[in-house]
Design a protein around this motif. Structure first.
Motif: not given
Length: 420
Positions: A41-44, A152-153, A170-184
């Motif tokens: 999707l990021t690369l359309e 690359l992106l 390619g999505f900053f909000s999701e990138f932050s959230f999955i790292n937050f989930c990994a932290f949790l």
């Protein structure tokens, strides 16, 4: 959930390949496919939807291999009935079908995760592979951006002040959230205790996404932590002192101005498509919208793609961005307007509670609150890879609470037996 340790050794880690283990890895592969579709999707790349459909089929295959259902599956019939009403009321069949599929993704994901809850280690392994590979890619991304190597992106810079971490998805909000989930998971989920040292690295990458929602979420975490050592409080105090000194000397004025502008734009002044979407939701509900105004009619990508008449009916103001925005980027107006008050409440109840434990702890409540808060300003609930990570951690944490409850009941029975 059994007591098998994630990433353990011995016989538990060397399970023979069976239909059940094949199904678990099918669920894990589906998560990876959802993440790859985000990159496309990021690369359309128009084939992104085909990849999502393939992942969806993998989940259905996994469920068919192990048809285990939670008691809340009884809500599936009324939920599908309400979605059917929404589809029938849609202004465009193609738009309605697209949104129906998006609403079905979280339902099928949570049903599949529950079916393989005792084999969640396979899915969790894939989750950590995705998170770590995104973090490593982000390190290369920074290096490439600074040295002129191929990035690359597409590069996404917010107000020209900082480069938001986005990983290979390619999505900053999701990138932050999955790292937050990994932290949790590293801090709260027992099988991941060996990775506790990595938890602070995940926090760093979560912050590098420069998602102000994540800043607020992480600031609350110490209040729910099971045990915070004195040195952690000392480190936090020292960090707070450094931040105060930096702010006092004006080094973060530009960042603070961006944050203030976002608060004013989205919340205080309400001059944005996001704020408009909540106005429409309130008007729709006050008009007695119990069964919905039709799938694909408001808020989501299909409503913009197919030109929903609802925007004109409610005099929706895009503030000059109507030709740019693909969604209103707010989930709750999208949900409540399209399937109505009754359908929305049943949908939320099913997705958030299906397969969850008899007792949930503070970590589970914290994660759910963080995810629900995120959706005030995003469409994460109907983003398969986004909601998959949230549901995965929810199932893991609620299963952990169930284990604690079961252990406590066993100890109580033993003590009762000894007293007798």
């Amino acid at each position: 959930m059994n007591a098998t340790r994630w990433g353990g050794s011995g016989a538990a880690a060397r399970r023979p390949l069976t239909l059940r283990s094949f199904g678990a890895w099918a669920v894990a592969l589906a998560y990876l496919m959802f993440c790859i579709s985000d990159t496309m999707l990021t690369l359309e790349d128009e084939r992104a939807q085909l990849v999502k459909i393939f992942a969806f089929c993998l989940l259905l295959l996994a469920i068919s291999l192990r048809p285990r259902f939670h008691r809340l599956i009884v809500l599936a019939a009324p939920l599908l009935f309400m979605l059917g009403i929404g589809l029938a009321r849609s202004f465009n069949t193609d738009a309605g079908m697209e949104e129906l599929l998006r609403f079905l993704f979280p339902i099928v994901i949570t049903v599949a995760l529950f079916a393989y809850r005792d084999r969640i280690d396979a899915v969790m392994t894939m989750f950590f592979v995705v998170v770590l590979s995104n973090d490593l890619f982000q390190c290369y991304f920074y290096l490439a951006y600074l040295t002129g190597l191929p990035v690359l992106l597409p590069v996404r810079i917010d107000s020209g002040l900082f480069l938001r971490a986005q990983g290979w998805m390619g999505f900053f909000s999701e990138f932050s959230f999955i790292n937050f989930c990994a932290f949790l998971l590293c801090r709260q989920y027992q099988p991941a205790e060996r990775f506790r040292a990595l938890s602070w690295l995940f926090v760093l990458f979560a912050l590098l996404g420069f998602s102000f929602k994540m800043f607020a979420t992480l600031a609350v975490y110490p209040l729910i932590a099971r045990k915070v050592r004195a040195r952690v409080w000392l480190m936090g105090g020292a960090a707070a002192g450094v931040v105060i000194w930096v702010i006092a000397n004006g080094y973060l004025d530009s960042v603070i101005n961006v944050a203030s502008a976002k608060i004013a734009f989205y919340i205080v002044e309400g001059n944005s498509a996001r704020a408009e979407s909540y106005r429409v939701m309130c008007e729709s509900l006050l008009n007695g919208n119990f069964l919905g105004e039709g799938l694909g009619s408001f808020g989501g990508p299909a409503s913009v793609k197919y030109g929903s008449p609802l925007y004109g009916l409610y005099h929706f103001n895009w503030y000059g961005l109507g030709s740019i925005l693909k969604t209103t980027d707010t989930f709750y107006p999208h949900l409540f307007v399209e399937i109505g008050l009754l359908g929305a409440l049943v949908w939320l109840g099913f997705v958030l509670r299906y397969g969850q434990g008899r007792r949930v702890g503070m970590a589970w409540l914290f994660l759910v609150s963080a995810f629900c808060f995120d959706n005030v300003f995003s469409m994460a609930f109907v983003s398969p890879s986004y909601v998959f990570s949230a549901l995965l951690v929810m199932h893991a944490l609620s299963g952990l609470a169930d284990q604690s409850l079961d252990s406590g009941m066993v100890r109580s029975r033993k003590n009762f037996g000894m007293r007798r």
